[in-house]
Design a protein around this motif. Structure first.
Motif, mmCIF file in Angstrom:
data_model
loop_
_atom_site.group_PDB
_atom_site.id
_atom_site.type_symbol
_atom_site.label_atom_id
_atom_site.label_comp_id
_atom_site.label_asym_id
_atom_site.label_seq_id
_atom_site.Cartn_x
_atom_site.Cartn_y
_atom_site.Cartn_z
ATOM 1 N N ALA A 1 0.857 -1.187 0.000
ATOM 2 C CA ALA A 1 0.000 0.000 0.000
ATOM 3 C C ALA A 1 0.888 1.231 0.000
ATOM 4 O O ALA A 1 2.020 1.207 0.512
ATOM 5 C CB ALA A 1 -0.940 0.005 1.201
ATOM 6 N N PHE A 2 0.369 2.309 -0.569
ATOM 7 C CA PHE A 2 1.122 3.547 -0.733
ATOM 8 C C PHE A 2 0.290 4.717 -0.211
ATOM 9 O O PHE A 2 -0.935 4.641 -0.126
ATOM 10 C CB PHE A 2 1.467 3.761 -2.214
ATOM 11 C CG PHE A 2 2.264 2.634 -2.818
ATOM 12 C CD1 PHE A 2 3.650 2.684 -2.846
ATOM 13 C CD2 PHE A 2 1.637 1.498 -3.321
ATOM 14 C CE1 PHE A 2 4.392 1.630 -3.374
ATOM 15 C CE2 PHE A 2 2.369 0.447 -3.852
ATOM 16 C CZ PHE A 2 3.748 0.516 -3.881
ATOM 17 N N HIS A 3 0.992 5.798 0.093
ATOM 18 C CA HIS A 3 0.302 6.975 0.624
ATOM 19 C C HIS A 3 -0.372 7.795 -0.472
ATOM 20 O O HIS A 3 -1.482 8.296 -0.284
ATOM 21 C CB HIS A 3 1.289 7.854 1.395
ATOM 22 C CG HIS A 3 1.794 7.228 2.663
ATOM 23 N ND1 HIS A 3 0.984 6.976 3.750
ATOM 24 C CD2 HIS A 3 3.030 6.789 3.017
ATOM 25 C CE1 HIS A 3 1.696 6.425 4.720
ATOM 26 N NE2 HIS A 3 2.938 6.292 4.296
ATOM 27 N N THR A 4 0.309 7.982 -1.594
ATOM 28 C CA THR A 4 -0.223 8.832 -2.666
ATOM 29 C C THR A 4 0.057 8.202 -4.026
ATOM 30 O O THR A 4 0.935 7.348 -4.174
ATOM 31 C CB THR A 4 0.423 10.229 -2.645
ATOM 32 O OG1 THR A 4 1.845 10.096 -2.833
ATOM 33 C CG2 THR A 4 0.136 10.963 -1.345
ATOM 34 N N ALA A 5 -0.676 8.673 -5.030
ATOM 35 C CA ALA A 5 -0.463 8.200 -6.394
ATOM 36 C C ALA A 5 0.906 8.607 -6.907
ATOM 37 O O ALA A 5 1.563 7.849 -7.627
ATOM 38 C CB ALA A 5 -1.569 8.739 -7.306
ATOM 39 N N ALA A 6 1.351 9.822 -6.556
ATOM 40 C CA ALA A 6 2.664 10.296 -7.001
ATOM 41 C C ALA A 6 3.772 9.391 -6.483
ATOM 42 O O ALA A 6 4.740 9.092 -7.193
ATOM 43 C CB ALA A 6 2.891 11.731 -6.548
ATOM 44 N N GLN A 7 3.658 8.957 -5.248
ATOM 45 C CA GLN A 7 4.641 8.040 -4.676
ATOM 46 C C GLN A 7 4.599 6.694 -5.389
ATOM 47 O O GLN A 7 5.628 6.163 -5.813
ATOM 48 C CB GLN A 7 4.358 7.842 -3.194
ATOM 49 C CG GLN A 7 5.218 6.785 -2.533
ATOM 50 C CD GLN A 7 4.590 6.180 -1.295
ATOM 51 O OE1 GLN A 7 3.402 6.378 -1.025
ATOM 52 N NE2 GLN A 7 5.379 5.434 -0.528
ATOM 53 N N ALA A 8 3.418 6.123 -5.546
ATOM 54 C CA ALA A 8 3.285 4.798 -6.155
ATOM 55 C C ALA A 8 3.798 4.778 -7.586
ATOM 56 O O ALA A 8 4.310 3.752 -8.059
ATOM 57 C CB ALA A 8 1.823 4.349 -6.112
ATOM 58 N N ALA A 9 3.668 5.907 -8.294
ATOM 59 C CA ALA A 9 4.106 5.972 -9.689
ATOM 60 C C ALA A 9 5.606 5.776 -9.841
ATOM 61 O O ALA A 9 6.089 5.529 -10.952
ATOM 62 C CB ALA A 9 3.679 7.305 -10.297
ATOM 63 N N ASP A 10 6.351 5.881 -8.756
ATOM 64 C CA ASP A 10 7.801 5.660 -8.795
ATOM 65 C C ASP A 10 8.169 4.208 -9.036
ATOM 66 O O ASP A 10 9.308 3.907 -9.401
ATOM 67 C CB ASP A 10 8.434 6.100 -7.469
ATOM 68 C CG ASP A 10 8.831 7.562 -7.459
ATOM 69 O OD1 ASP A 10 8.563 8.256 -8.447
ATOM 70 O OD2 ASP A 10 9.408 7.999 -6.450
ATOM 71 N N PHE A 11 7.231 3.291 -8.799
ATOM 72 C CA PHE A 11 7.569 1.870 -8.776
ATOM 73 C C PHE A 11 6.904 1.107 -9.919
ATOM 74 O O PHE A 11 5.850 1.494 -10.418
ATOM 75 C CB PHE A 11 7.157 1.256 -7.432
ATOM 76 C CG PHE A 11 7.798 1.922 -6.253
ATOM 77 C CD1 PHE A 11 9.122 1.674 -5.931
ATOM 78 C CD2 PHE A 11 7.092 2.824 -5.480
ATOM 79 C CE1 PHE A 11 9.719 2.300 -4.850
ATOM 80 C CE2 PHE A 11 7.685 3.456 -4.400
ATOM 81 C CZ PHE A 11 9.004 3.202 -4.092
ATOM 82 N N GLN A 12 7.534 0.003 -10.304
ATOM 83 C CA GLN A 12 7.000 -0.873 -11.339
ATOM 84 C C GLN A 12 6.022 -1.838 -10.682
ATOM 85 O O GLN A 12 6.418 -2.807 -10.034
ATOM 86 C CB GLN A 12 8.129 -1.629 -12.030
ATOM 87 C CG GLN A 12 7.672 -2.520 -13.165
ATOM 88 C CD GLN A 12 8.828 -3.249 -13.831
ATOM 89 O OE1 GLN A 12 9.984 -2.843 -13.709
ATOM 90 N NE2 GLN A 12 8.518 -4.330 -14.528
ATOM 91 N N LEU A 13 4.730 -1.587 -10.870
ATOM 92 C CA LEU A 13 3.684 -2.384 -10.243
ATOM 93 C C LEU A 13 2.859 -3.073 -11.329
ATOM 94 O O LEU A 13 2.697 -2.540 -12.425
ATOM 95 C CB LEU A 13 2.783 -1.496 -9.379
ATOM 96 C CG LEU A 13 3.499 -0.679 -8.291
ATOM 97 C CD1 LEU A 13 2.520 0.282 -7.630
ATOM 98 C CD2 LEU A 13 4.136 -1.603 -7.252
ATOM 99 N N PRO A 14 2.288 -4.233 -11.020
ATOM 100 C CA PRO A 14 1.550 -4.975 -12.043
ATOM 101 C C PRO A 14 0.151 -4.442 -12.313
ATOM 102 O O PRO A 14 -0.513 -4.881 -13.256
ATOM 103 C CB PRO A 14 1.492 -6.392 -11.478
ATOM 104 C CG PRO A 14 1.538 -6.190 -9.991
ATOM 105 C CD PRO A 14 2.449 -5.015 -9.783
ATOM 106 N N GLY A 15 -0.321 -3.530 -11.492
ATOM 107 C CA GLY A 15 -1.661 -2.993 -11.663
ATOM 108 C C GLY A 15 -1.829 -1.722 -10.864
ATOM 109 O O GLY A 15 -0.860 -1.190 -10.302
#
Length: 366
Positions: A152-166
């Motif tokens: 789980a991530f705090h924000t979309a901007a943070q999550a966009a840093d990583f290669q995620l499958p969905g």
């Protein structure tokens, strides 16, 4: 559920060394306790839980702090010091794993993420930073490909840093708003809060405060003393008012007196706890449009945004923020970032993790 929360291996809870992770830990522990869950918290020796978290069992471990990834180069190797807190945390967590439905990891580090597919009790990871190292990016991508629900991530901007499958699971953050007093009448004072370290960009806030002819109150742990001295030498004497690290109750009382809070990260801040803390006191925020704060600051509603690293734009953002309705800042926080709402989002996630995976299998050979 019975939940084991494994804290940051950087400093003890309550010391301020762990930065925003400490505030997040207290909010989620208190909120999950209110929702009827049983919690144990595994943390460094010297840790103290606030009164609202005292129903949780506190397990303490002695050891050497883990080197923080944001203070290392992107290509740094994984490093675990002798007698390190990180392996001691996880040795104890794995020894007691059968007692819990789920383990919630708050450490931004390689070891607990790598362990995920190899452990019977599911481990869930609340990721506290954006991309700062290739080793971390790699292990998050590898494990997320197998178990995307575990992150789980705090924000979309943070999550966009990583290669995620969905699409990422976003949980934001939460605050005990009863501890933040609304202050309708500010003083002619600007504020800045955070760890005193180069990635937080204090020098930009200091330069803007000096240019506007206003003092800047600075709260936070002086992690880099040489950096703090350079910043102070860069502006006229008296510009900076060093207030030190304060517990939440004292911080909010002083923070609320500020006309505007400046937020100047030089990196992709995952969330920006102090941004919400300031708004909870009625203080509008002038921030760089970078990372989590760019999602939190709603121009004209609770502050103003500036182009990253542009001092003139930041000064203009301060002028705009001075005209924002302070009561609107408080109302916005109440709608979005209460401790109760945060705990509910965490609960939904952890229940899915605990019920959805029973016997994770390790990845096969490449």
């Amino acid at each position: 559920m019975r939940i084991l929360v494994v804290s940051t291996p950087v400093g003890s809870l309550g010391s301020g060394q762990g930065g925003g992770v400490e505030l997040t830990a207290f909010a989620l522990v208190a909120g999950l306790l209110q929702r009827g869950h049983q919690l144990s918290v595994l943390a460094a020796e010297g840790s103290v839980l606030p009164p609202r978290c005292r129903q949780a069992e506190l397990w303490l471990e002695a050891g050497v702090d883990q080197p923080s990834w944001q203070h290392r180069s992107r290509c740094s190797a994984v490093e675990i010091p002798a007698s390190g807190l990180l392996p001691r945390f996880w040795r104890r967590a794995l020894h007691r794993q059968a007692d819990f439905a789920v383990i919630l990891n708050l450490a931004y580090d390689w070891l607990p993420i790598w362990l995920t597919p190899h452990v019977a009790t599911p481990i869930a990871h609340l990721i506290s930073m954006g991309s700062v190292g290739e080793a971390m990016d790699g292990v998050i991508a590898e494990v997320a490909a197998l178990h995307p629900d575990r992150f789980a991530f705090h924000t979309a901007a943070q999550a966009a840093d990583f290669q995620l499958p969905g699409p990422p699971r976003l949980v934001g953050n939460g605050f005990d708003l009863g501890t933040y007093r609304f202050e309708p009448q500010p003083e002619p004072l600007l504020g800045w809060a955070g760890r005193i370290a180069p990635e937080k960009g204090l020098e930009d806030a200091a330069a803007v405060a000096a240019g506007l002819g206003l003092p800047l109150a600075v709260w936070g742990v002086r992690q880099d003393e040489a950096y703090a001295e350079r910043v102070e030498a860069s502006v006229p004497a008296g510009t900076l008012q060093w207030r030190g690290f304060l517990p939440t109750e004292r911080l909010q009382a002083e923070l609320g007196r500020c006309a505007v809070l400046l937020n100047t990260p030089k990196w992709n801040e995952a969330f920006g706890n102090v941004v919400v803390e300031a708004m909870a006191c009625g203080v509008p925020v002038a921030a760089y449009a970078r990372g989590g704060p760019a999602e939190l600051v709603q121009p004209g509603v609770n502050g103003a945004l500036a182009r990253p690293d542009d001092l003139e734009a930041l000064a203009e953002a301060v002028r705009v923020a001075l005209g924002v309705d302070r009561a609107a800042c408080r109302r916005w926080v109440e709608r979005h970032w209460s401790q109760e709402a945060f705990a509910e989002r965490i609960e939904v996630w952890l229940e899915a993790v605990a019920s959805g995976i029973t016997s994770p299998q390790p990845p096969g050979p490449a």
